[in-house]
Design a protein around this motif. Structure first.
Motif, PDB file in Angstrom:
ATOM      1  N   GLU A 315      81.971 -60.000   6.205  1.00  0.00           N
ATOM      2  CA  GLU A 315      83.022 -60.406   6.844  1.00  0.00           C
ATOM      3  C   GLU A 315      83.886 -61.732   6.167  1.00  0.00           C
ATOM      4  O   GLU A 315      84.873 -61.831   6.071  1.00  0.00           O
ATOM      5  CB  GLU A 315      82.754 -61.059   8.388  1.00  0.00           C
ATOM      6  CG  GLU A 315      82.183 -59.998   9.139  1.00  0.00           C
ATOM      7  CD  GLU A 315      83.244 -58.961   9.788  1.00  0.00           C
ATOM      8  OE1 GLU A 315      84.458 -59.469  10.354  1.00  0.00           O
ATOM      9  OE2 GLU A 315      83.272 -57.824   9.203  1.00  0.00           O
ATOM     10  N   VAL A 316      83.159 -62.437   5.585  1.00  0.00           N
ATOM     11  CA  VAL A 316      83.768 -63.366   4.732  1.00  0.00           C
ATOM     12  C   VAL A 316      84.295 -62.933   3.472  1.00  0.00           C
ATOM     13  O   VAL A 316      85.462 -63.400   3.236  1.00  0.00           O
ATOM     14  CB  VAL A 316      82.666 -64.390   4.401  1.00  0.00           C
ATOM     15  CG1 VAL A 316      83.162 -65.371   3.372  1.00  0.00           C
ATOM     16  CG2 VAL A 316      82.070 -65.516   5.431  1.00  0.00           C
ATOM     17  N   ALA A 317      83.769 -61.899   3.048  1.00  0.00           N
ATOM     18  CA  ALA A 317      84.485 -61.315   1.828  1.00  0.00           C
ATOM     19  C   ALA A 317      85.783 -60.692   2.289  1.00  0.00           C
ATOM     20  O   ALA A 317      87.001 -60.688   1.410  1.00  0.00           O
ATOM     21  CB  ALA A 317      83.461 -60.156   1.295  1.00  0.00           C
ATOM     22  N   GLU A 318      85.707 -60.180   3.439  1.00  0.00           N
ATOM     23  CA  GLU A 318      87.100 -59.466   4.103  1.00  0.00           C
ATOM     24  C   GLU A 318      88.097 -60.625   4.286  1.00  0.00           C
ATOM     25  O   GLU A 318      89.114 -60.431   3.740  1.00  0.00           O
ATOM     26  CB  GLU A 318      86.766 -58.735   5.516  1.00  0.00           C
ATOM     27  CG  GLU A 318      87.975 -58.107   5.992  1.00  0.00           C
ATOM     28  CD  GLU A 318      88.837 -57.367   5.137  1.00  0.00           C
ATOM     29  OE1 GLU A 318      90.110 -57.203   5.786  1.00  0.00           O
ATOM     30  OE2 GLU A 318      88.257 -56.699   4.048  1.00  0.00           O
ATOM     31  N   ALA A 319      87.609 -61.767   4.908  1.00  0.00           N
ATOM     32  CA  ALA A 319      88.378 -62.745   5.076  1.00  0.00           C
ATOM     33  C   ALA A 319      89.176 -63.317   3.661  1.00  0.00           C
ATOM     34  O   ALA A 319      90.449 -63.607   3.391  1.00  0.00           O
ATOM     35  CB  ALA A 319      87.885 -63.918   5.793  1.00  0.00           C
ATOM     36  N   GLN A 320      88.374 -63.357   2.795  1.00  0.00           N
ATOM     37  CA  GLN A 320      88.949 -63.750   1.530  1.00  0.00           C
ATOM     38  C   GLN A 320      89.843 -62.845   0.678  1.00  0.00           C
ATOM     39  O   GLN A 320      90.721 -63.108   0.108  1.00  0.00           O
ATOM     40  CB  GLN A 320      87.723 -64.188   0.414  1.00  0.00           C
ATOM     41  CG  GLN A 320      86.935 -65.436   1.004  1.00  0.00           C
ATOM     42  CD  GLN A 320      85.949 -65.333   0.072  1.00  0.00           C
ATOM     43  OE1 GLN A 320      85.040 -64.843  -0.698  1.00  0.00           O
ATOM     44  NE2 GLN A 320      85.403 -66.886  -0.236  1.00  0.00           N
ATOM     45  N   ARG A 321      89.517 -61.697   1.118  1.00  0.00           N
ATOM     46  CA  ARG A 321      90.359 -60.548   0.457  1.00  0.00           C
ATOM     47  C   ARG A 321      91.857 -60.555   1.250  1.00  0.00           C
ATOM     48  O   ARG A 321      92.828 -60.171   0.613  1.00  0.00           O
ATOM     49  CB  ARG A 321      89.940 -59.179   0.940  1.00  0.00           C
ATOM     50  CG  ARG A 321      90.505 -57.894   0.127  1.00  0.00           C
ATOM     51  CD  ARG A 321      89.882 -56.719   0.660  1.00  0.00           C
ATOM     52  NE  ARG A 321      90.304 -56.346   2.011  1.00  0.00           N
ATOM     53  CZ  ARG A 321      91.643 -55.939   2.563  1.00  0.00           C
ATOM     54  NH1 ARG A 321      92.726 -55.926   1.683  1.00  0.00           N
ATOM     55  NH2 ARG A 321      91.805 -55.659   3.689  1.00  0.00           N
ATOM     56  N   ARG A 322      91.820 -60.790   2.652  1.00  0.00           N
ATOM     57  CA  ARG A 322      93.132 -61.372   3.142  1.00  0.00           C
ATOM     58  C   ARG A 322      93.814 -62.638   2.739  1.00  0.00           C
ATOM     59  O   ARG A 322      94.665 -63.141   3.416  1.00  0.00           O
ATOM     60  CB  ARG A 322      92.889 -61.264   4.510  1.00  0.00           C
ATOM     61  CG  ARG A 322      92.465 -60.145   5.359  1.00  0.00           C
ATOM     62  CD  ARG A 322      91.949 -60.250   6.697  1.00  0.00           C
ATOM     63  NE  ARG A 322      91.421 -58.985   7.253  1.00  0.00           N
ATOM     64  CZ  ARG A 322      91.247 -59.260   8.810  1.00  0.00           C
ATOM     65  NH1 ARG A 322      91.228 -60.232   9.485  1.00  0.00           N
ATOM     66  NH2 ARG A 322      90.492 -57.945   9.401  1.00  0.00           N
ATOM     67  N   SER A 323      93.051 -63.362   1.903  1.00  0.00           N
ATOM     68  CA  SER A 323      93.627 -64.635   1.341  1.00  0.00           C
ATOM     69  C   SER A 323      93.335 -65.644   2.345  1.00  0.00           C
ATOM     70  O   SER A 323      94.118 -66.792   2.412  1.00  0.00           O
ATOM     71  CB  SER A 323      95.004 -64.647   0.960  1.00  0.00           C
ATOM     72  OG  SER A 323      95.225 -63.647  -0.052  1.00  0.00           O
ATOM     73  N   VAL A 324      92.507 -65.490   3.181  1.00  0.00           N
ATOM     74  CA  VAL A 324      92.150 -66.883   3.816  1.00  0.00           C
ATOM     75  C   VAL A 324      91.171 -67.675   3.166  1.00  0.00           C
ATOM     76  O   VAL A 324      90.143 -67.032   2.491  1.00  0.00           O
ATOM     77  CB  VAL A 324      91.232 -66.271   5.451  1.00  0.00           C
ATOM     78  CG1 VAL A 324      90.590 -67.492   5.992  1.00  0.00           C
ATOM     79  CG2 VAL A 324      92.177 -65.314   6.047  1.00  0.00           C
ATOM     80  N   PRO A 325      91.224 -68.949   3.049  1.00  0.00           N
ATOM     81  CA  PRO A 325      90.537 -69.699   2.086  1.00  0.00           C
ATOM     82  C   PRO A 325      89.164 -70.203   2.663  1.00  0.00           C
ATOM     83  O   PRO A 325      89.010 -71.502   3.052  1.00  0.00           O
ATOM     84  CB  PRO A 325      91.450 -71.040   1.618  1.00  0.00           C
ATOM     85  CG  PRO A 325      92.214 -71.004   3.172  1.00  0.00           C
ATOM     86  CD  PRO A 325      92.470 -69.832   3.535  1.00  0.00           C
ATOM     87  N   VAL A 326      88.151 -69.114   2.416  1.00  0.00           N
ATOM     88  CA  VAL A 326      86.837 -69.691   2.988  1.00  0.00           C
ATOM     89  C   VAL A 326      86.182 -70.099   1.598  1.00  0.00           C
ATOM     90  O   VAL A 326      85.762 -69.453   0.759  1.00  0.00           O
ATOM     91  CB  VAL A 326      86.038 -68.373   3.494  1.00  0.00           C
ATOM     92  CG1 VAL A 326      84.760 -68.914   4.137  1.00  0.00           C
ATOM     93  CG2 VAL A 326      86.901 -67.897   4.837  1.00  0.00           C
ATOM     94  N   GLU A 327      85.811 -71.608   1.688  1.00  0.00           N
ATOM     95  CA  GLU A 327      85.389 -72.030   0.335  1.00  0.00           C
ATOM     96  C   GLU A 327      83.932 -72.369   0.371  1.00  0.00           C
ATOM     97  O   GLU A 327      83.164 -72.478  -0.486  1.00  0.00           O
ATOM     98  CB  GLU A 327      86.035 -73.282   0.364  1.00  0.00           C
ATOM     99  CG  GLU A 327      87.550 -73.421   0.212  1.00  0.00           C
ATOM    100  CD  GLU A 327      88.135 -74.781  -0.224  1.00  0.00           C
ATOM    101  OE1 GLU A 327      87.358 -75.563  -0.216  1.00  0.00           O
ATOM    102  OE2 GLU A 327      89.099 -74.799  -0.366  1.00  0.00           O
ATOM    103  N   GLY A 328      82.991 -71.785   1.200  1.00  0.00           N
ATOM    104  CA  GLY A 328      81.758 -71.790   1.331  1.00  0.00           C
ATOM    105  C   GLY A 328      81.097 -71.271   2.389  1.00  0.00           C
ATOM    106  O   GLY A 328      81.574 -70.856   3.495  1.00  0.00           O
ATOM    107  N   LEU A 329      79.757 -70.664   2.281  1.00  0.00           N
ATOM    108  CA  LEU A 329      78.950 -70.110   3.323  1.00  0.00           C
ATOM    109  C   LEU A 329      77.831 -70.911   3.384  1.00  0.00           C
ATOM    110  O   LEU A 329      77.116 -70.911   2.305  1.00  0.00           O
ATOM    111  CB  LEU A 329      79.053 -68.678   2.997  1.00  0.00           C
ATOM    112  CG  LEU A 329      78.150 -67.892   4.044  1.00  0.00           C
ATOM    113  CD1 LEU A 329      78.623 -66.253   3.685  1.00  0.00           C
ATOM    114  CD2 LEU A 329      76.628 -67.916   4.348  1.00  0.00           C
TER     115      LEU A 329
END
Length: 753
Positions: A315-329
C-alpha cells in the motif's frame, strides 16, 4: 528529516492503567536491560532509525524534578549502532499530581520539553526529531471513557454528549501543551523537527443500519481534529500554525477500521469489502495537509505478521507511485510486548518474539517477518524502474486456501516476473469493483466484488470481471505478457487479455468432456502438468506437455528450522504439546481423497497413538469426519505454523483412497514431510514409489499400513539418518524456485517470439 526509509519502534507507554498499575513498557518488554542487543538487531535488520519513548511520567516526579539519564543511555546506545532516534516525550503518562483534565499540565509539559531539548536534543549530529505527545486523539478519547485510564484521568458518570465534550476538551488541552512545548524546544535547540503521530482510521455504518452512514462519516472525520488544531485549521485561538508539523505520523493496524456503534472490526483476514485501502487513506492525509508522511506504527500478531507487512508495504508503494510523499515506514513494535492491562498476556507481535516465561526475556527472530522485510527493503522506497514481465493467474482455487500448488508456484515466479492473481469473486451489494492486496513486492491479489448472482465462478461474472481487470491494468500502465490458466471456464477472460503466451494447466479433476477444458487445450500456447493425471488430461490434443512437478521450500521446512523459543514452536506446543505420543500427522486439504474408513480403522487399532489432521475441510461435511478420542482435526493453520507442528510429530502419513480418485496424483505434502525430517507412510500411490529409499513407505492394505507405521517408528537413528540424507538429495532438485524458473522459461520463450 529521516536517516532512511525503514524504521522500527519499541513500545514505550508509561501511563497508569485502569487498575492503577503504573506502566513502564520499556522496562517490561526487556528493552531497557537489552538496549545494546536490541539496537544491534535493529541495525542488522536494515533499520536506519528507531522510535523510542522518553516517558514524561517516568522522567519527572511529583515535585518537578526531571531525570533524563535513561534517555541519554538510549541515545548513546542507538548512536553506537548508527541509528537515528525519533523521540516521543509523552507516551500517555503524566507525572503524579497532574491530570489530563487540568490545564496545569500545559506549562509543566513545556518546561519538561525544554529540558529534553537541552539534554537529549544536542546529543545527535542530525537535527533531532520529536513526537511531543503520542496519539493525542487516542489519549483524549481514552480520557473521555470511564474504564480505560485510572482516576483522575478518566471520565465517570457522564452521558455520551458529556463524554464527547470532555474528550474534545482534553484534545485541545494536549494540543496547547504540544504547541507550547515545541516553542520551548526550538528556543534551546533550533534544529528540532516535529512529527505528530495519530491513528489513521476508517469508520462505516453497520450493514443493517445504513441510515448511520452520515454519522459514521462524521465520526471518521474526527481523526483529523488533532492535526487540524495543530496547524490552525480549527480553533486558531489555540495558537496552531502550519509550521507545527514537519512530518505527519500515521498509525494504522488491522483494528483501525470498524463499524460505528457496534464496534465490529472490518475483518482484514476475511477481506471485508468495506475496508478502505491504506494508500487511499494516505492520499487523503496528503491532500488535506500537504505535509510529508510517515507510516509511524504498523504491525500484526501471530501468524499474520508477514502477510500484514506485505499488504502494508504494498500500500505504501502504491501511495508513492501516486506521488504521495511517504518518507518512512515504521514497524512497531520490533520486539513483543505485554498487554497494558493484562501483563501476563503478551501480544505475539514484533519481529522478535520474547520468551516472557524466562527472566532474561530472550529474543528469538520471527524468520517469516524478517524475510518479508528483506524483500521489501529491496523495493521500498518505490522508484520507477523497468517493469518485469507480467503474468495474470486465473486459478480454480482461491488464493486464501493455503498450501495449494499454484499459489506456491506463483509466489516463487514473482521473484522473476510480476504476478497478478485474480481471485474468485465475492458478493457485494454496491457497484462492481476490484479490491487489491499486496502479497509480496511483485505479487498482487485482485478480488472482484460483484452482485451475488454473478459470483461462484469466473464464468458467471465474466464480462464484468474482464472489464474490471482491463481497467485496473490499464490504469497502472500494465499489460499481461502471459496468462496462467487452471480454471478453463475463465478462458474468455484470458483471451480478452490478448497475452503473448497462454499457459493452461488442467486441475486434477478436469473433466475430459467439458467444453471449456477442450477449448482451453486448443487455445493454449503451453500445456503444463504437475503429475501423470494432469498429463493425461492434456494428451487429447497431442501437443507437447511440459511437466513441472510440485516443489518444496526447503528453507521453510528443513528440520530444526523452528527455534524452541519462537512463537511458532510455542504455539505448536500449545496446540499439540500435551497429546500422547507417538504423534502421527497429516497436513493438507481435508477432502474426498481421504479414506475416512481407513482413518477410523487405524485409529481404533492403535488407541495409544494420536493422529493430528491439519488443513482446511473442502468438499466434505464436518459431521462426516471421524470423531475418536485419538484423532484431532485441527483445521487450517497459518503456513508459518506448519514447520513447527511437523517438527513435533513422530511420523507423517497420507491416508488417501486408492483407485481412480488418486490415480496418477502426487501428494505435494509428502515433500514437506520429508523436508521436515519425517518418515512417511502412505497408501499405495505409484508416483511415490521413487521416494521409497528416502523414507516413504507404501502400503496396499490397512494391515500393511499399520506394519509400515510400526517399522518407521521403531527404526534406528542410523537408518533414519541415512534416509534423511537421501531425502535431502531428492528435495534439492525439487525446490519451488527450480519449478518457478522452469515456468518462467516456458513463458519467456513464447513472449520473445
Amino acid at each position: 528529516m529521516l536517516a532512511g526509509f525503514w524504521s522500527g519502534g519499541f513500545e514505550g507507554a508509561d501511563h497508569v492503567n485502569r487498575a492503577g498499575v503504573p506502566l513502564d513498557m520499556v522496562r517490561a518488554s526487556g528493552h531497557l536491560d537489552q538496549l545494546e542487543d536490541d539496537h544491534a538487531r535493529a541495525a542488522g535488520a536494515g533499520f536506519s532509525s528507531v522510535r523510542e519513548s522518553i516517558g514524561w511520567r517516568l522522567s519527572e516526579d511529583a515535585h518537578g524534578v526531571i531525570d533524563l539519564d535513561r534517555a541519554q543511555r538510549v541515545a548513546q546506545s542507538a548512536g553506537r549502532h548508527g541509528l537515528q532516534v525519533v523521540w516521543t516525550l509523552m507516551h500517555y503518562g503524566v507525572p503524579d499530581g497532574l491530570s489530563l483534565h487540568d490545564d496545569t499540565l500545559i506549562e509543566r509539559f513545556a518546561r519538561f520539553a525544554h529540558q529534553v531539548a537541552r539534554v537529549v536534543g544536542t546529543l545527535s549530529e542530525r537535527a533531532p526529531v520529536f513526537n511531543p505527545i503520542n496519539e493525542i486523539s487516542f489519549l483524549a478519547w481514552a480520557a473521555s471513557q470511564p474504564h480505560l485510564l485510572h482516576p483522575p484521568h478518566n471520565t465517570v458518570d457522564a452521558d455520551a454528549g458529556t463524554m464527547r465534550n470532555r474528550g474534545y476538551d482534553v484534545k485541545c488541552r494536549l494540543v496547547r501543551a504540544a504547541l507550547l512545548a515545541m516553542r520551548a524546544m526550538k528556543e534551546v535547540e533550533p534544529r528540532c523537527l516535529f512529527m505528530h503521530a495519530e491513528p489513521l482510521v476508517h469508520v462505516v455504518a453497520p450493514r443493517q443500519q445504513p441510515e448511520l452512514e452520515e454519522l459514521a462519516q462524521t465520526v471518521c472525520g474526527w481523526q483529523w481534529q488533532a492535526w487540524d488544531l495543530l496547524v490552525g485549521k480549527e480553533r486558531p485561538d489555540l495558537g496552531g500554525h502550519a509550521d507545527s508539523i514537519d512530518v505527519m505520523g500515521l498509525n494504522h493496524y488491522h483494528n483501525s477500521q470498524w463499524e460505528l456503534e457496534t464496534g465490529q472490526l472490518l475483518d482484514w483476514h476475511a477481506r471485508d469489502p468495506r475496508r478502505q485501502r491504506l494508500c487511499d487513506l494516505l492520499q487523503s492525509a496528503w491532500n488535506r495537509y500537504g505535509k510529508p508522511l510517515m507510516l509511524a506504527e504498523t504491525s500484526h500478531v501471530g501468524g499474520g505478521r508477514a502477510r500484514w507487512l506485505h499488504d502494508m508495504a504494498g500500500e505504501v508503494a502504491e501511495a508513492q507511485r501516486r506521488s504521495v510523499p511517504v518518507e518512512g515506514l515504521c514497524l512497531y513494535p520490533l520486539t513483543d510486548r505485554p498487554d497494558w492491562n493484562e501483563p501476563e498476556r503478551w501480544h505475539r507481535s514484533g519481529l522478535w518474539h520474547v520468551t516472557h516465561t524466562e527472566p532474561s526475556l530472550p529474543r528469538t527472530p520471527e524468520t517469516h517477518c524478517l524475510t518479508a522485510l528483506k524483500k521489501w527493503q529491496q523495493y521500498l522506497p518505490y522508484r520507477p524502474a523497468d517493469e518485469h514481465p507480467l503474468v495474470l493467474v486465473l486459478c480454480h482455487r482461491p488464493w486464501g486456501v493455503a498450501g495449494h500448488r499454484t499459489r506456491h508456484l506463483m509466489e516463487h515466479v514473482s521473484h522473476q516476473w510480476r504476478v497478478v492473481w485474480l481471485d474468485e469473486p465475492l458478493p457485494w451489494n454496491g457497484a462492481a469493483h476490484l479490491a487489491t492486496h499486496s502479497c509480496g513486492p511483485a505479487l498482487e491479489l485482485l478480488t472482484p466484488h460483484l452482485e451475488r448472482n454473478m459470483c461462484g465462478t469466473y464464468a458467471r461474472g465474466g464480462h464484468e470481471m474482464t472489464a474490471l481487470v482491463l481497467d485496473h491494468l490499464c490504469a497502472a500502465g500494465l499489460k499481461p505478457h502471459a496468462v496462467w490458466l487452471t480454471e478453463p471456464s475463465s478462458l474468455p477472460l484470458a483471451l480478452a487479455m490478448k497475452p503473448a503466451c497462454l499457459v493452461y494447466e488442467p486441475s486434477t479433476n478436469a473433466d475430459a468432456h467439458d467444453h471449456w477444458h477442450a477449448q482451453a487445450l486448443e487455445a493454449a500456447d503451453v500445456l503444463v502438468a504437475a503429475d501423470e493425471e494432469g498429463a493425461r488430461a492434456c494428451k487429447a490434443v497431442g501437443s507437447t506437455v511440459h511437466r513441472i512437478g510440485s516443489g518444496v521450500n526447503l528453507g521453510h521446512f528443513r528440520e530444526g528450522a523452528c527455534h524452541p523459543r519462537s512463537w511458532a514452536f510455542m504455539e505448536a506446543c500449545a496446540l499439540q504439546g500435551k497429546l500422547p505420543r507417538p504423534l502421527i500427522g497429516f497436513a493438507g486439504t481435508i477432502d474426498g481423497r481421504l479414506d475416512l474408513a481407513l482413518i477410523i480403522l487405524v485409529a481404533q487399532a492403535r488407541p495409544g497413538w494420536h493422529f493430528m489432521m491439519v488443513g482446511p475441510v473442502l468438499q466434505l461435511d464436518l459431521a462426516d469426519l471421524p470423531r475418536l478420542a485419538n484423532i484431532t482435526w485441527l483445521g487450517e493453520q497459518p503456513p508459518e505454523l506448519l514447520p513447527a507442528l511437523m517438527s513435533q510429530w513422530n511420523l507423517a502419513w497420507v491416508p488417501w483412497r486408492t483407485g481412480l480418485a488418486t490415480a496418477g496424483s502426487f501428494p505435494d505434502q509428502v515433500l514437506e514431510f520429508l523436508a521436515s525430517g519425517l518418515a512417511v507412510v502412505s497408501q499405495w500411490i505409484d508416483e511415490l514409489v521413487p521416494l521409497a529409499p528416502a523414507g516413504v513407505r507404501l502400503a496396499r492394505n490397512p494391515t500393511m499400513l499399520l506394519q509400515c507405521c510400526e517399522l518407521a517408528l521403531a527404526q534406528s537413528e542410523v537408518h533414519r539418518s541415512a534416509e534423511q540424507r537421501l531425502a535431502q538429495q531428492f528435495l534439492r532438485a525439487r525446490s519451488w524456485e527450480a519449478c518457478a524458473k522452469r515456468a518462467t522459461a516456458l513463458m519467456q520463450a513464447h513472449t520473445d517470439r
